[in-house]
Design an enzyme around this catalytic site. Structure first.
Site, mmCIF file in Angstrom:
data_model
loop_
_atom_site.group_PDB
_atom_site.id
_atom_site.type_symbol
_atom_site.label_atom_id
_atom_site.label_comp_id
_atom_site.label_asym_id
_atom_site.label_seq_id
_atom_site.Cartn_x
_atom_site.Cartn_y
_atom_site.Cartn_z
ATOM 1 N N HIS A 1 -6.006 0.471 2.563
ATOM 2 C CA HIS A 1 -4.990 0.925 3.471
ATOM 3 C C HIS A 1 -4.754 2.408 3.690
ATOM 4 O O HIS A 1 -4.051 2.924 4.299
ATOM 5 C CB HIS A 1 -3.618 0.120 3.121
ATOM 6 N N HIS B 1 -8.142 -4.026 -1.043
ATOM 7 C CA HIS B 1 -7.624 -4.019 0.316
ATOM 8 C C HIS B 1 -6.275 -3.005 0.258
ATOM 9 O O HIS B 1 -6.398 -2.406 1.185
ATOM 10 C CB HIS B 1 -6.600 -5.319 0.204
ATOM 11 N N GLU B 2 -5.482 -2.834 -0.929
ATOM 12 C CA GLU B 2 -4.406 -1.858 -0.798
ATOM 13 C C GLU B 2 -4.921 -0.422 -0.753
ATOM 14 O O GLU B 2 -4.482 0.469 -0.163
ATOM 15 C CB GLU B 2 -3.531 -1.921 -1.877
ATOM 16 N N TYR C 1 -4.637 -10.589 10.013
ATOM 17 C CA TYR C 1 -5.619 -10.262 8.818
ATOM 18 C C TYR C 1 -7.015 -10.712 9.155
ATOM 19 O O TYR C 1 -8.084 -9.935 9.197
ATOM 20 C CB TYR C 1 -5.196 -10.941 7.346
ATOM 21 N N ASP D 1 8.534 -9.628 10.590
ATOM 22 C CA ASP D 1 7.635 -10.685 9.304
ATOM 23 C C ASP D 1 7.041 -11.847 9.951
ATOM 24 O O ASP D 1 6.073 -12.398 9.347
ATOM 25 C CB ASP D 1 9.171 -10.825 8.425
ATOM 26 N N GLU E 1 -3.994 -4.481 9.237
ATOM 27 C CA GLU E 1 -4.405 -5.464 8.391
ATOM 28 C C GLU E 1 -5.865 -5.877 8.810
ATOM 29 O O GLU E 1 -6.609 -6.177 7.641
ATOM 30 C CB GLU E 1 -3.520 -6.799 8.334
ATOM 31 N N GLU F 1 0.950 -1.095 -0.168
ATOM 32 C CA GLU F 1 -0.004 0.054 0.031
ATOM 33 C C GLU F 1 0.586 1.162 0.047
ATOM 34 O O GLU F 1 0.280 2.266 0.778
ATOM 35 C CB GLU F 1 -0.907 -0.194 1.211
HETATM 36 N N1 BES Z 1 0.939 -4.281 3.866
HETATM 37 C C1 BES Z 1 0.699 -5.612 3.296
HETATM 38 C C2 BES Z 1 2.043 -6.312 2.856
HETATM 39 C C3 BES Z 1 3.037 -6.422 3.860
HETATM 40 C C4 BES Z 1 2.629 -6.976 5.084
HETATM 41 C C5 BES Z 1 4.246 -6.538 3.445
HETATM 42 C C6 BES Z 1 3.855 -7.011 5.882
HETATM 43 C C7 BES Z 1 5.332 -6.604 4.418
HETATM 44 C C8 BES Z 1 5.081 -6.837 5.669
HETATM 45 C C9 BES Z 1 -0.529 -5.803 2.152
HETATM 46 O O1 BES Z 1 -1.400 -4.797 2.524
HETATM 47 C C10 BES Z 1 -1.007 -6.944 2.019
HETATM 48 O O2 BES Z 1 -1.739 -7.469 3.081
HETATM 49 N N2 BES Z 1 -0.791 -7.853 0.922
HETATM 50 C C11 BES Z 1 -1.422 -8.985 0.805
HETATM 51 C C12 BES Z 1 -2.555 -8.901 0.017
HETATM 52 C C13 BES Z 1 -4.027 -8.771 0.650
HETATM 53 C C14 BES Z 1 -5.120 -9.051 -0.395
HETATM 54 C C15 BES Z 1 -3.998 -9.822 1.868
HETATM 55 C C16 BES Z 1 -0.548 -9.859 -0.147
HETATM 56 O O3 BES Z 1 0.587 -9.545 -0.408
HETATM 57 O O4 BES Z 1 -0.606 -11.045 -0.138
HETATM 58 ZN ZN ZN Z 2 -2.539 -5.284 4.087
#
Ligand code: BES
Ligand code: ZN
Length: 618
Positions: A314, A310-311, A400, A392, A333, A286
């Site tokens: 954010h 989703h993005e 989520y 991480d 999330e 995002e």
């Molecule tokens: N912000 C996240 C990606 C992220 C989280 C990067 C933690 C690094 C550390 C992004 O918004 C996200 O949640 N992406 C998901 C997609 C979503 C539809 C669940 C993904 O990448 O799968």
């Molecule tokens: Zn996200």
């Protein structure tokens, strides 16, 4: 290397970016993942001048930070990772004393710069490492066009420090402007105001006037074109992909205005999406004004666009109201999944969004089971304990989907209207601020009490936030469309009948539900029948392919072998790689095969992915 033009500094001072006093940011929370001590001295604005060099895979840059410090502060501390620091200046021309602490794995090094009572800016002259963890340098071969290299960053959660020395905590916000020099045939984009066309000098200026945390710093450089979707939205991609992407995201403006109707004005001016090469390790990121996205959402039928919802969501949950620490990650999330589902419901109906909700519930149940059996049950609490750990490790379905169901349960308990008013006010009143879990519950309780005379019980909050697993009254979505899928599955089990007429209107989500609920054990011959029926091995849809290939590994369905290897080598999205490698390593032969494929695939992966799979496969 360039230094900062003096007149530009004067200009910044004139437009009101002068250091602010400490008391303007009261909600300072200690973040265990940053060396910085923002309550003593913190940054307020970044002026970044950088040159991108593809041949050495380095960025040479000067980061000039405007700072605000308590009167007695003797130093300001930045986070760095693998940066080589050339020199540090105070107020443009005064040589500063500084020290770099020893490197700590995952976290990097603290850079402590001595400051004086009236120090206004700190300029750090530095160079990144070719192995900088946020940066992925792609060879032309790894792009769609095959002619030019490509660079993109991924800063969340704590990788920004590997390309910009910064106070790398989500609770510290700053505005920024920058001047970035790239090869003159390439376009540069940042999480800021962006160019729509190449300018042939190779020098680009950017400006981000809304304060953001460091994990939202982003840069992409490559042969990139732009196509408008509305007056405030559009898509960037490599030239051969941009039309496809614009078609896939045709509803982008509807999503933005739908989101605004729900929870208030979009506060970042422009909203664009850039479709990156396939090694991008996430589905989406995002970055403000420009979501970074995987090309695996280009399914050709607009069926995976909830990821864009989703993005986009954010832009409120996360980018406006930001988790104070990574232990509060669910605030980013969980809220975003909730908001995403509401956008999808608004645009495509409850029938549609309940499919997403049911998939989320099923995936959440599996994650909880998995964490339980692997002695990580504590990580099923919404409020995480990540002290000394890589943030991480907190990126699981808990933040989520448990986060989502927690919010949904408040909605269901006291009604949607009340909940919507609450969320809208919550975003507005806390815009451009950090929020921790305790701040959220306090706000929630107070809001419901004063506005609705409803008391939100501590036991309810405790069960969701500070307790493992799922409360017994976790909402259970009901999907009429999935019930039809269940009936179809029953019919297959009972009579062996697979009637294509019954599946002709199925979306990706129905196929996913189908593939995730196949009988517990399948014979090779049944796999063959299924494949002939649904053509899964040749599916261009990465979501479907991943579930199918997991089954193919489990049931030793060798006709999918070549597809599996190709997919693992050419896709970098961790969410897809993970179940496949996990399934492979369950048997000794599979593990050998996984290692062989990984050796070939690894050069294509971003650090985020190799960091996960090195542990699994080395
Ligand atoms: N912000 C996240 C990606 C992220 C989280 C990067 C933690 C690094 C550390 C992004 O918004 C996200 O949640 N992406 C998901 C997609 C979503 C539809 C669940 C993904 O990448 O799968
Ligand atoms: Zn996200």
């Amino acid at each position: 290397m360039k230094s900062i033009p003096y007149f530009f500094t004067l200009f910044l001072l004139a437009v009101g970016c002068e250091p602010k006093t400490m008391k303007e940011q009261p909600n300072m929370i200690q973040d265990s993942h940053s060396f910085s001590k923002p309550s003593e001295a913190r940054v307020t604005h970044l002026h970044w001048v950088a040159t991108i060099d593809f041949s050495s895979k380095t960025i040479t840059a000067t980061a000039t930070w405007q700072i605000a410090a308590a009167g007695d502060a003797k130093e300001i501390i930045f986070d760095t990772k693998d940066l080589s620091i050339e020199k540090v200046l105070l107020d443009n021309d005064q040589v500063a004393t500084y020290k770099l602490t020893d490197a700590v794995p995952t976290f990097g090094q603290a850079l402590a710069v001595g400051i004086e009572r009236d120090t206004k800016t700190v300029s750090i002259f530095y160079k990144t490492s070719p192995d900088a963890e946020a940066l992925q340098w792609l060879s032309p071969q790894q792009t769609a066009g095959k002619k030019n290299p490509f660079l993109f960053t991924q800063s969340q959660a704590i990788l920004a420090r590997s390309w910009v020395p910064c106070q790398d905590s989500p609770s510290v916000r700053f505005t920024y402007d920058s001047e970035v020099t790239v090869p003159s045939n390439l376009l540069a984009l940042m999480s800021a105001s962006n160019p729509k066309t190449i300018n042939h000098t190779g020098v680009y200026q950017f400006r981000m006037t809304q304060p953001i945390p460091s994990y939202l710093l982003a840069l992409a450089v490559g042969e990139i074109n732009y196509q408008d979707i509305s007056s405030r939205s559009g898509v960037y991609a490599e030239p051969s992909i941009v039309d496809t992407a614009a078609w896939e995201f045709a509803d982008l403006e509807k999503m933005i205005s739908g989101a605004e109707e729900l929870y208030g004005k979009y506060r970042w001016d422009q909203y664009d999406v850039i479709v990156l090469p396939p090694s991008f390790p996430f589905g989406g990121m995002e970055n403000p004004r420009i979501t970074f996205a995987t090309p695996t959402i280009l399914a050709g039928d607009r069926s995976l666009t909830s990821l864009i919802a989703h993005e986009l969501a954010h832009s409120w949950s996360g980018n406006l109201v930001t988790n104070a620490t990574w232990e509060d990650f669910w605030l980013n999330e969980g809220f975003t999944v909730y908001f995403e589902h509401r956008i999808m419901e608004k645009l495509y109906g409850k029938d549609y969004s309940e499919m997403l909700a049911l998939l989320a519930r099923q995936s959440l149940d599996e994650t909880i089971e998995d964490l339980k059996t692997h002695d990580n049950y504590a990580d099923t609490k919404l409020k995480l304990n990540l002290k000394g750990r890589n943030p991480d490790e907190g990126v699981t379905d808990i933040a989520y989907n448990k986060g989502y169901f927690f919010l949904r349960s408040i909605e269901e308990k006291h009604g949607r209207e009340k909940f919507d008013r609450f969320i809208k006010d919550y975003f507005n009143e806390n815009a451009f601020k950090a929020m921790d879990t305790e701040g959220f519950t306090a706000y929630l309780k107070n809001y419901y009490q004063t506005k609705y005379s409803i008391s939100i019980e501590d036991n309810f909050l405790k069960a969701w936030i500070y307790t493992e697993g799922l409360p017994a009254d976790c909402p259970q979505p009901v999907s009429t469309r999935f019930e039809k899928v269940n009936a179809f599955l029953q019919q297959w089990k009972a009579s062996g009948k697979l009637d294509p007429q019954q599946t002709s209107t199925w979306s990706t989500h129905e196929w996913l539900h189908f593939l995730k609920n196949l009988p517990d054990s399948l014979a090779r011959s049944q796999m063959e029948i299924l494949d002939n029926f649904g053509h899964f091995t040749s599916s261009g849809n990465a979501e479907i392919l991943t579930v199918w290939l997991t089954n193919a590994i489990r049931y030793d369905y060798t006709p999918a072998d070549a597809t599996l290897e190709h997919f693992l080598i050419h896709t970098g999205r961790r969410k897809f790689l993970n179940p496949l490698y996990q399934e492979l390593i369950k048997t000794p032969e599979g593990k050998k095969r996984a290692k062989g494929i990984y050796r070939k695939a690894r050069p294509n992966y971003h650090f985020v992915a190799t960091n996960t799979f090195d542990k699994l496969l080395n």
